[in-house]
Motif scaffolding. Structure first.
Motif, PDB file in Angstrom:
ATOM      1  N   VAL A 147       0.874  -1.170   0.000  1.00  0.00           N
ATOM      2  CA  VAL A 147       0.000   0.000   0.000  1.00  0.00           C
ATOM      3  C   VAL A 147       0.911   1.219   0.000  1.00  0.00           C
ATOM      4  CG1 VAL A 147      -1.770   1.272   1.266  1.00  0.00           C
ATOM      5  CG2 VAL A 147      -1.749  -1.238   1.308  1.00  0.00           C
ATOM      6  N   SER A 148       0.589   2.190  -0.880  1.00  0.00           N
ATOM      7  CA  SER A 148       1.430   3.384  -0.951  1.00  0.00           C
ATOM      8  C   SER A 148       0.586   4.619  -1.256  1.00  0.00           C
ATOM      9  CB  SER A 148       2.509   3.218  -2.028  1.00  0.00           C
ATOM     10  OG  SER A 148       1.918   3.081  -3.305  1.00  0.00           O
ATOM     11  N   ASP A 149       1.226   5.751  -1.171  1.00  0.00           N
ATOM     12  CA  ASP A 149       0.603   7.041  -1.505  1.00  0.00           C
ATOM     13  C   ASP A 149      -0.756   7.229  -0.833  1.00  0.00           C
ATOM     14  OD1 ASP A 149       2.815   7.634  -3.069  1.00  0.00           O
ATOM     15  OD2 ASP A 149       1.897   6.838  -4.893  1.00  0.00           O
ATOM     16  N   VAL A 150      -0.818   6.906   0.446  1.00  0.00           N
ATOM     17  CA  VAL A 150      -2.064   7.032   1.199  1.00  0.00           C
ATOM     18  C   VAL A 150      -2.303   8.505   1.538  1.00  0.00           C
ATOM     19  CG1 VAL A 150      -3.262   6.398   3.321  1.00  0.00           C
ATOM     20  CG2 VAL A 150      -1.823   4.718   2.137  1.00  0.00           C
ATOM     21  N   THR A 151      -3.512   8.971   1.242  1.00  0.00           N
ATOM     22  CA  THR A 151      -3.940  10.322   1.615  1.00  0.00           C
ATOM     23  C   THR A 151      -5.174  10.172   2.511  1.00  0.00           C
ATOM     24  OG1 THR A 151      -5.477  10.639  -0.228  1.00  0.00           O
ATOM     25  CG2 THR A 151      -3.150  11.168  -0.648  1.00  0.00           C
ATOM     26  N   VAL A 152      -5.841  11.263   2.815  1.00  0.00           N
ATOM     27  CA  VAL A 152      -7.029  11.176   3.668  1.00  0.00           C
ATOM     28  C   VAL A 152      -8.180  10.434   2.993  1.00  0.00           C
ATOM     29  CG1 VAL A 152      -6.491  13.224   5.044  1.00  0.00           C
ATOM     30  CG2 VAL A 152      -7.859  13.448   2.957  1.00  0.00           C
ATOM     31  N   ASN A 153      -8.169  10.357   1.656  1.00  0.00           N
ATOM     32  CA  ASN A 153      -9.287   9.692   0.982  1.00  0.00           C
ATOM     33  C   ASN A 153      -8.880   8.800  -0.193  1.00  0.00           C
ATOM     34  OD1 ASN A 153      -8.555  11.669  -0.795  1.00  0.00           O
ATOM     35  ND2 ASN A 153     -10.604  12.530  -1.030  1.00  0.00           N
ATOM     36  N   SER A 154      -7.591   8.401  -0.267  1.00  0.00           N
ATOM     37  CA  SER A 154      -7.165   7.533  -1.374  1.00  0.00           C
ATOM     38  C   SER A 154      -5.911   6.743  -1.002  1.00  0.00           C
ATOM     39  CB  SER A 154      -6.899   8.366  -2.634  1.00  0.00           C
ATOM     40  OG  SER A 154      -5.769   9.196  -2.441  1.00  0.00           O
ATOM     41  N   GLY A 155      -5.602   5.804  -1.828  1.00  0.00           N
ATOM     42  CA  GLY A 155      -4.392   5.008  -1.659  1.00  0.00           C
ATOM     43  C   GLY A 155      -4.177   4.157  -2.896  1.00  0.00           C
ATOM     44  N   ILE A 166      -3.551  -0.590  -8.570  1.00  0.00           N
ATOM     45  CA  ILE A 166      -4.952  -0.158  -8.516  1.00  0.00           C
ATOM     46  C   ILE A 166      -5.056   1.002  -7.531  1.00  0.00           C
ATOM     47  CG2 ILE A 166      -7.293  -0.793  -7.820  1.00  0.00           C
ATOM     48  CD1 ILE A 166      -6.564  -2.182 -10.369  1.00  0.00           C
ATOM     49  N   SER A 167      -5.642   2.097  -7.987  1.00  0.00           N
ATOM     50  CA  SER A 167      -5.866   3.257  -7.125  1.00  0.00           C
ATOM     51  C   SER A 167      -7.258   3.179  -6.523  1.00  0.00           C
ATOM     52  CB  SER A 167      -5.747   4.550  -7.935  1.00  0.00           C
ATOM     53  OG  SER A 167      -4.437   4.705  -8.423  1.00  0.00           O
ATOM     54  N   LEU A 168      -7.327   3.404  -5.220  1.00  0.00           N
ATOM     55  CA  LEU A 168      -8.613   3.484  -4.525  1.00  0.00           C
ATOM     56  C   LEU A 168      -8.845   4.946  -4.183  1.00  0.00           C
ATOM     57  CD1 LEU A 168      -8.263   0.435  -2.102  1.00  0.00           C
ATOM     58  CD2 LEU A 168      -9.131   0.481  -4.448  1.00  0.00           C
ATOM     59  N   THR A 169      -9.968   5.457  -4.601  1.00  0.00           N
ATOM     60  CA  THR A 169     -10.274   6.873  -4.372  1.00  0.00           C
ATOM     61  C   THR A 169     -11.630   6.986  -3.676  1.00  0.00           C
ATOM     62  OG1 THR A 169     -11.268   7.081  -6.564  1.00  0.00           O
ATOM     63  CG2 THR A 169      -8.927   7.620  -6.384  1.00  0.00           C
ATOM     64  N   SER A 170     -11.947   8.186  -3.269  1.00  0.00           N
ATOM     65  CA  SER A 170     -13.214   8.489  -2.585  1.00  0.00           C
ATOM     66  C   SER A 170     -13.393   7.662  -1.313  1.00  0.00           C
ATOM     67  CB  SER A 170     -14.405   8.281  -3.528  1.00  0.00           C
ATOM     68  OG  SER A 170     -14.278   9.109  -4.665  1.00  0.00           O
ATOM     69  N   LEU A 171     -12.286   7.369  -0.634  1.00  0.00           N
ATOM     70  CA  LEU A 171     -12.364   6.662   0.640  1.00  0.00           C
ATOM     71  C   LEU A 171     -12.783   7.632   1.739  1.00  0.00           C
ATOM     72  CD1 LEU A 171      -9.050   4.597   0.351  1.00  0.00           C
ATOM     73  CD2 LEU A 171     -11.377   3.891  -0.260  1.00  0.00           C
ATOM     74  N   THR A 172     -13.406   7.105   2.765  1.00  0.00           N
ATOM     75  CA  THR A 172     -13.851   7.929   3.885  1.00  0.00           C
ATOM     76  C   THR A 172     -12.680   8.180   4.833  1.00  0.00           C
ATOM     77  OG1 THR A 172     -16.048   6.951   3.731  1.00  0.00           O
ATOM     78  CG2 THR A 172     -15.500   8.089   5.788  1.00  0.00           C
ATOM     79  N   PRO A 173     -12.397   9.449   5.164  1.00  0.00           N
ATOM     80  CA  PRO A 173     -11.289   9.751   6.082  1.00  0.00           C
ATOM     81  C   PRO A 173     -11.462   9.067   7.440  1.00  0.00           C
ATOM     82  CG  PRO A 173     -12.066  11.752   4.986  1.00  0.00           C
ATOM     83  CD  PRO A 173     -13.045  10.661   4.657  1.00  0.00           C
TER      84      PRO A 173
END
Length: 107
Positions: free
Chosen positions: A35-43, A81-88
């Motif tokens: 898992v990389s490039d984790v932000t408040v709503n993506s990874g 695979i990029s996961l976006t629109s994740l809940t903070p």
């Protein structure tokens, strides 16, 4: 092919050649899941396979209950695979899977 049904039971056959082509029955081997490039709503989820295969990440907020999915049908040995629109401030659980061109799948 010709068969003779006389008393001598002679069988005359045209030459037939069989060639075993082989079938791919082995699923891809998945390694190096990260898992990389984790932000408040993506990874970004990455992994490798030992043969070209597609890419799928199933994920959700309950372990074992993967209600969301992102995939890429392109065949590759390096997967992202990029996961976006994740809940903070939410923990997500995921599994990766890949299937080769013969349909053999690994999780």
């Amino acid at each position: 092919m010709t068969l003779s049904d006389d008393a001598d039971a002679v069988v005359i056959a045209d030459a037939v050649k069989f060639e075993f082509v082989g079938y791919d029955i082995n699923p891809p081997v998945i390694t190096n899941v990260q898992v990389s490039d984790v932000t408040v709503n993506s990874g970004i989820i990455t992994w490798n396979t030992d043969e070209d295969s597609d890419s799928t990440v199933e994920y959700g907020t309950v372990s074992g209950d993967y209600t969301f999915s992102e995939s890429d049908s392109s065949l590759a040995s390096l997967h992202e695979i990029s996961l976006t629109s994740l809940t903070p401030d939410t923990t997500y659980y995921f599994i990766v899977s890949s299937a080769d061109a013969s349909g053999n799948s690994a999780v």
